[in-house]
Scaffold this motif. Structure first.
Motif, mmCIF file in Angstrom:
data_model
loop_
_atom_site.group_PDB
_atom_site.id
_atom_site.type_symbol
_atom_site.label_atom_id
_atom_site.label_comp_id
_atom_site.label_asym_id
_atom_site.label_seq_id
_atom_site.Cartn_x
_atom_site.Cartn_y
_atom_site.Cartn_z
ATOM 1 N N ALA A 50 51.051 191.188 -23.112
ATOM 2 C CA ALA A 50 49.859 190.613 -23.745
ATOM 3 C C ALA A 50 50.225 189.530 -24.752
ATOM 4 O O ALA A 50 49.489 188.550 -24.907
ATOM 5 C CB ALA A 50 49.044 191.710 -24.430
ATOM 6 N N TRP A 134 46.764 195.422 -30.662
ATOM 7 C CA TRP A 134 47.165 195.446 -29.255
ATOM 8 C C TRP A 134 47.181 196.851 -28.665
ATOM 9 O O TRP A 134 47.937 197.126 -27.733
ATOM 10 C CB TRP A 134 48.546 194.795 -29.097
ATOM 11 N N ARG A 137 48.165 197.964 -24.932
ATOM 12 C CA ARG A 137 48.760 196.814 -24.238
ATOM 13 C C ARG A 137 50.281 196.845 -24.374
ATOM 14 O O ARG A 137 50.850 197.722 -25.020
ATOM 15 C CB ARG A 137 48.215 195.500 -24.846
ATOM 16 N N VAL A 139 53.565 194.575 -25.688
ATOM 17 C CA VAL A 139 53.935 193.458 -26.564
ATOM 18 C C VAL A 139 55.455 193.333 -26.592
ATOM 19 O O VAL A 139 56.174 194.338 -26.614
ATOM 20 C CB VAL A 139 53.382 193.669 -27.997
#
Length: 197
Positions: A50, A134, A137, A139
Motif C-alpha cells: 500500500a 494502514w 494493509r 507497508v
C-alpha cells in the motif's frame, strides 16, 4: 485488524564498502547499491504494497527512488526512520562504532548523538501512526540497521542488547505483523522497549 510490515535495509553505500559508519550523514549508493535497489523493486513488485516509508537520509531515499521509480506504491519520507545519530562518530570507522554500541543503549553517543533506546521510541511512534493509517494493509519500510534492531525488539521480542551484540547481517527483507491496536489499550506501558534489556 493487523497489518503486515516489511523491512528492507537501504542498499549498499560507498561508506559501507569503505568500512565507514555513516550515521546521520547522507551517504551515497555505490554501483553495487544501485543494482541492489533495482533488485529490491523487482523483488517486491506485485506484492500489493500500500505504501513505502523511508528514512529521509539520502541513501534510503535513493534506494526507494531506484526501487520504485514510477512512484507506485507511494513513497513517504519520515525522519523517525533515520539511522542512530552517532554524534562525533558519524562518518567514523564502522568497527569503532560497533565496539561502542552496548555503551549507548541508554546513554547517547557523545557530541549530540542518540541512544539506541531513543531510536526505539521514534520507531514506536512511527508504528503507532502506521497502525492507525494502514490497518489491514501491507507497508514497506526502507531504513537502517538501528531501525532493524528496533523492530526486532518491538515486534519480535528480541532484547535490544542481544541485537546490538551481533553484527548486522543482510537478508532480502524481514516481515513483521503489526497489531491493529498498537500500542495497545494500556497506552504502551508494557512495550518491550520500555523494559530493561
Amino acid at each position: 485488524m493487523a497489518m503486515e510490515l516489511i523491512y528492507e535495509t537501504h542498499a549498499t553505500t560507498t561508506d559501507n564498502e569503505a568500512g565507514i559508519a555513516t550515521g546521520r550523514l547522507p551517504g551515497r549508493l555505490s554501483e553495487r547499491g544501485r543494482r541492489q535497489a533495482r533488485e529490491l523493486g523487482e523483488r517486491r513488485r506485485g506484492q500489493d504494497i500500500a505504501a513505502v516509508y523511508t528514512s529521509d537520509l539520502h541513501r534510503a531515499v535513493g534506494t526507494a527512488a531506484l526501487a520504485f521509480p514510477d512512484g507506485r506504491p507511494p513513497v513517504h519520507r519520515d525522519p523517525r526512520l533515520r539511522e542512530c545519530d552517532y554524534g562525533t562518530l558519524n562518518g567514523g570507522p564502522a568497527e569503532l562504532v560497533a565496539a561502542q554500541r552496548l555503551r549507548h543503549v541508554d546513554e547517547p553517543f557523545p557530541g549530540g548523538g542518540q541512544s539506541y533506546r531513543q531510536v526505539l521510541a521514534a520507531t514506536d511512534a512511527l508504528l503507532h501512526d502506521l497502525a492507525g493509517r494502514w490497518d489491514g494493509r501491507r507497508v514497506l519500510l526502507i531504513a537502517h540497521s538501528a531501525n532493524r534492531w528496533a523492530l526486532a525488539c518491538l515486534l519480535g521480542g528480541v532484547p535490544l542488547t542481544e541485537s546490538l551484540r551481533a553484527p548486522f547481517v543482510w537478508q532480502p527483507g524481514w516481515t513483521y505483523t503489526l497489531p491493529g491496536d498498537w500500542p495497545g489499550p494500556d497506552g504502551g506501558s508494557a512495550r518491550p522497549w520500555a523494559v530493561s534489556s
